[in-house]
Design an enzyme around this catalytic site. Structure first.
Site, PDB file in Angstrom:
ATOM      1  N   HIS A   1      -7.648  -8.047   9.550  1.00 32.56           N
ATOM      2  CA  HIS A   1      -6.836  -7.258   8.627  1.00 32.56           C
ATOM      3  C   HIS A   1      -7.644  -6.033   8.232  1.00 32.56           C
ATOM      4  O   HIS A   1      -8.734  -6.143   7.681  1.00 32.56           O
ATOM      5  CB  HIS A   1      -6.462  -8.060   7.378  1.00 32.56           C
ATOM      6  CG  HIS A   1      -5.546  -7.314   6.454  1.00 32.56           C
ATOM      7  ND1 HIS A   1      -4.170  -7.484   6.469  1.00 32.56           N
ATOM      8  CD2 HIS A   1      -5.789  -6.376   5.522  1.00 32.56           C
ATOM      9  CE1 HIS A   1      -3.622  -6.683   5.573  1.00 32.56           C
ATOM     10  NE2 HIS A   1      -4.589  -6.008   4.973  1.00 32.56           N
ATOM     11  N   CYS A   2      -7.108  -4.862   8.536  1.00 33.92           N
ATOM     12  CA  CYS A   2      -7.836  -3.605   8.300  1.00 33.92           C
ATOM     13  C   CYS A   2      -7.377  -2.989   6.984  1.00 33.92           C
ATOM     14  O   CYS A   2      -6.213  -2.583   6.860  1.00 33.92           O
ATOM     15  CB  CYS A   2      -7.593  -2.639   9.455  1.00 33.92           C
ATOM     16  SG  CYS A   2      -8.470  -1.066   9.265  1.00 33.92           S
TER      17      CYS A   2
END
Length: 390
Positions: free
Chosen positions: A159-160
């Site tokens: 998850h960025c």
């Protein structure tokens, strides 16, 4: 679209754009890209237009503007699309058999327990797939549940927080293109900022230090892009290695394929072709569909069904959390601290009547919504400093 497909996503244009719960971080990322480009165009590229003969300075500004627009479009393609969310089940799958050590009476229904993991063979190598208690399904290979978006994502990478979205099967290609194009943009601004400084030095026949003092904007851009290129450039190299070996970021940190066989590695060329030259699968969800309003929720018989975690230590193996044993008296005592609710769990003899979780509650809770419509499953978490996959 099912009611319980997505819990914390943000939708725009009738589901055509789907963003993560931390989509506001996009504005920070856009500012970090647009602000230095504006400074470059105003204080560097504009001056270079007059420094080059035959109008060769004009393309310097045009390339900067066009490449920035291209970079931002990749950012939105990464952040604004379904990364590969797997729709949830409204109910757990049917158990496949009886648990051998279960003790039941003659007239009692034997409890059924879903196996915690299942074995799947991938390219001749056995891969274990886990059951997701939140989504009530067995995750496909390479799938993981993001604790920030609260969804199971196919080929989950990470998850960025900079794009505010999970990186998975359907947007990994655009994520790498965004990171790599940002690296090229940093190098472009860095290089032409030095070109402008050298032009000043040669035109005025002064030292490089005095030339730098005459254009503080160029110095600021040189320092900024030098620092930024270490982050985005390093990320580009790291993901190039992951693509060449057909790994995800999650798998690289979790499984360490240098110590075991990677069932997905098909060679460098085939691995790169899989990322960039294979069709992107269609989304499993129709986010633009209307949700039918249910007339009512009937209680659903569980037929003695037991979750994989019932009666066992509860913990997340992949997240590395410490398992917590199910302790009925302790749990009831904690409930008692919340306004005396513990009295409801005791009969007149002081024994606990119903401290175990009631699995029939799934008749009242569908997709994480209780009777009042509030979320009861995995509340959203911030993505800053939190490992997402589990």
């Amino acid at each position: 679209m099912m009611l319980n497909t997505v819990i914390v996503q943000v939708f725009f244009l009738q589901g055509r754009f789907i963003f993560g719960p931390d989509a506001r971080s996009l504005f920070v990322t856009m500012l970090l890209i647009i602000a230095p480009v504006i400074v470059f165009c105003v204080f560097v590229a504009k001056e270079l237009m007059n420094s080059f003969s035959y109008g060769l300075g004009l393309p310097v500004m045009v390339v900067a503007v066009v490449f920035t627009a291209y970079d931002l479009s990749l950012l939105f393609l990464t952040s604004g699309r379904d990364p590969g969310i797997i729709p949830r089940n409204a109910h757990p799958p049917e158990p496949e058999g009886f648990e051998g050590n279960a003790e039941v009476g003659a007239n009692q229904t034997p409890p059924l327990r879903l196996p915690r993991v299942k074995d799947v063979v991938v390219n001749g190598i056995t891969v274990k797939t886990k059951y997701c208690d939140t989504c009530m399904l067995y995750r496909p290979p390479r799938c993981s549940h993001c604790s920030i978006c609260n969804n199971c994502v196919e080929r989950f990478d990470h998850h960025c927080p900079w794009v505010g979205q999970c990186i998975g099967l359907r947007n990994y290609r655009f994520f790498y293109m965004f990171v790599f194009s940002t690296t090229l943009l940093c190098l472009y601004v860095f290089g032409f900022s030095w070109v402008y400084i050298i032009k000043i030095r040669d035109a005025e026949q002064i030292t490089i230090w005095k030339a730098m003092a005459k254009t503080p904007a160029s110095i600021a851009l040189v320092v900024y892009t030098f620092i930024a290129v270490w982050f985005v450039g390093g990320l580009s190299v790291f993901h190039l290695y992951l693509m060449s070996t057909n790994q995800t970021t999650y798998e690289n940190f979790r499984y360490r394929y240098d110590q075991r066989a990677n069932p997905y590695n098909r060679g460098v060329v085939e691995n790169i072709k899989e990322i960039f030259f294979t069709p992107i699968p269609a989304s499993r969800n129709n986010f633009g569909a209307r949700v039918p309003q249910e007339q009512g929720l009937r209680p659903r018989s569980t037929n003695g069904f037991m979750s994989p975690n019932m009666g066992r230590a509860v913990g997340d193996i992949e997240m590395g959390r410490k398992p917590v044993a199910w302790d009925e008296p302790r749990m009831a005592a904690e409930i008692g601290d919340l306004g005396g609710l513990g009295n409801l769990l005791e009969d007149k003899d002081g024994r606990f009547r119903n401290a175990s979780p009631d699995l029939s509650r799934d008749a009242l809770v569908v997709g994480g919504l209780d009777e009042q419509g509030s979320s009861v499953m995995n509340p959203p978490r911030t993505s800053w400093g939190v490992e997402a996959g589990r």
